[in-house]
Write a protein that holds these residues in place. Structure first.
Motif, PDB file in Angstrom:
ATOM      1  N   LEU A 134       0.829  -1.212   0.000  1.00 29.27           N
ATOM      2  CA  LEU A 134       0.000   0.000   0.000  1.00 29.27           C
ATOM      3  C   LEU A 134       0.861   1.259   0.000  1.00 29.27           C
ATOM      4  N   LEU A 135       1.904   1.269   0.813  1.00 30.83           N
ATOM      5  CA  LEU A 135       2.754   2.453   0.887  1.00 30.83           C
ATOM      6  C   LEU A 135       3.505   2.684  -0.420  1.00 30.83           C
ATOM      7  N   VAL A 136       4.035   1.631  -1.017  1.00 26.51           N
ATOM      8  CA  VAL A 136       4.725   1.764  -2.308  1.00 26.51           C
ATOM      9  C   VAL A 136       3.742   2.208  -3.388  1.00 26.51           C
ATOM     10  N   ALA A 137       2.528   1.678  -3.368  1.00 21.60           N
ATOM     11  CA  ALA A 137       1.515   2.092  -4.349  1.00 21.60           C
ATOM     12  C   ALA A 137       1.173   3.567  -4.178  1.00 21.60           C
ATOM     13  N   PHE A 138       1.043   4.008  -2.937  1.00 18.00           N
ATOM     14  CA  PHE A 138       0.724   5.412  -2.697  1.00 18.00           C
ATOM     15  C   PHE A 138       1.844   6.325  -3.178  1.00 18.00           C
ATOM     16  N   LEU A 139       3.082   5.997  -2.834  1.00 20.88           N
ATOM     17  CA  LEU A 139       4.202   6.846  -3.247  1.00 20.88           C
ATOM     18  C   LEU A 139       4.395   6.817  -4.764  1.00 20.88           C
ATOM     19  N   THR A 140       4.224   5.650  -5.372  1.00 13.57           N
ATOM     20  CA  THR A 140       4.328   5.548  -6.831  1.00 13.57           C
ATOM     21  C   THR A 140       3.215   6.343  -7.506  1.00 13.57           C
ATOM     22  N   ALA A 141       2.019   6.294  -6.932  1.00 14.65           N
ATOM     23  CA  ALA A 141       0.901   7.062  -7.488  1.00 14.65           C
ATOM     24  C   ALA A 141       1.174   8.560  -7.406  1.00 14.65           C
ATOM     25  N   GLU A 142       1.765   9.007  -6.310  1.00 14.73           N
ATOM     26  CA  GLU A 142       2.104  10.426  -6.183  1.00 14.73           C
ATOM     27  C   GLU A 142       3.168  10.830  -7.206  1.00 14.73           C
ATOM     28  N   LEU A 143       4.181   9.984  -7.360  1.00 12.70           N
ATOM     29  CA  LEU A 143       5.211  10.275  -8.360  1.00 12.70           C
ATOM     30  C   LEU A 143       4.618  10.321  -9.768  1.00 12.70           C
ATOM     31  N   ALA A 144       3.729   9.389 -10.067  1.00 15.32           N
ATOM     32  CA  ALA A 144       3.082   9.376 -11.385  1.00 15.32           C
ATOM     33  C   ALA A 144       2.206  10.612 -11.568  1.00 15.32           C
ATOM     34  N   HIS A 145       1.499  10.997 -10.527  1.00 15.75           N
ATOM     35  CA  HIS A 145       0.628  12.176 -10.595  1.00 15.75           C
ATOM     36  C   HIS A 145       1.433  13.422 -10.970  1.00 15.75           C
ATOM     37  N   TYR A 146       2.533  13.658 -10.274  1.00 17.27           N
ATOM     38  CA  TYR A 146       3.351  14.831 -10.563  1.00 17.27           C
ATOM     39  C   TYR A 146       4.075  14.686 -11.901  1.00 17.27           C
ATOM     40  N   GLY A 147       4.602  13.498 -12.174  1.00 15.28           N
ATOM     41  CA  GLY A 147       5.344  13.274 -13.414  1.00 15.28           C
ATOM     42  C   GLY A 147       4.484  13.427 -14.652  1.00 15.28           C
TER      43      GLY A 147
END
Length: 165
Positions: free
Chosen positions: A139-152
């Motif tokens: 869950l934590l990796v998915a959340f951080l990856t989602a944030e990176l994808a959102h900004y990227g």
């Protein structure tokens, strides 16, 4: 001196929203790096300890809050009151596209965590030794990856102008 001039020129040529997204991307990437390095260098006993895991999560939360607050304070001083201006139609569309990719990654992470939780409850080991608290890490990796994808994605779409593609 040349680097300072290049940075100043880049700040003048780049929109404020793009600078804000870049700072958010860098901060989120740094937080993700901290988390991954803590997990990589942790011993088996530390990974199994809920006290250690709680400390790592608290550290991640504190870094997130402090770095985001500091970045917005600095950006508020640098901006010409651009933080208070509403987004235009193009920026809103780019923001929605970023949320779309972010939602896909986060939903996939939640489903994977639920599947992993079900596997752990049935005490079946499929391909690897079980990692303690693996659904939480997923869950934590998915959340951080989602944030990176959102900004990227927002940075990419804003730069290329390819909103609908």
């Amino acid at each position: 001196m040349v680097n300072k001039q290049n940075l100043y020129q880049w700040l003048q040529e780049t929109s404020f929203r793009e600078v804000t997204l870049s700072v958010d991307l860098l901060v989120t990437g740094y937080i993700f790096y901290i988390y991954l390095s803590r997990m990589y260098y942790a011993s088996a006993e530390e990974l199994a300890s809920t006290v250690w895991l709680s400390g790592v999560l608290l550290e991640i939360i504190i870094y997130s809050v402090v770095l985001m607050v500091l970045s917005y304070i600095v950006l508020a001083f640098v901006s010409d009151d651009e933080l208070n201006q509403p987004m235009d139609v193009r920026e809103k569309q780019i923001n929605l596209v970023g949320y779309k990719y972010s939602a896909i990654i986060l939903q996939t992470g939640v489903i994977l965590a639920m599947v992993q939780y079900g596997i752990e409850k049935q005490a079946e080991i499929i391909l690897f030794e079980p990692i303690p608290h693996l659904p939480l890490h997923i869950l934590l990796v998915a959340f951080l990856t989602a944030e990176l994808a959102h900004y990227g994605v927002q940075l990419y779409k804003g730069r290329t102008g390819d909103i609908y593609g």
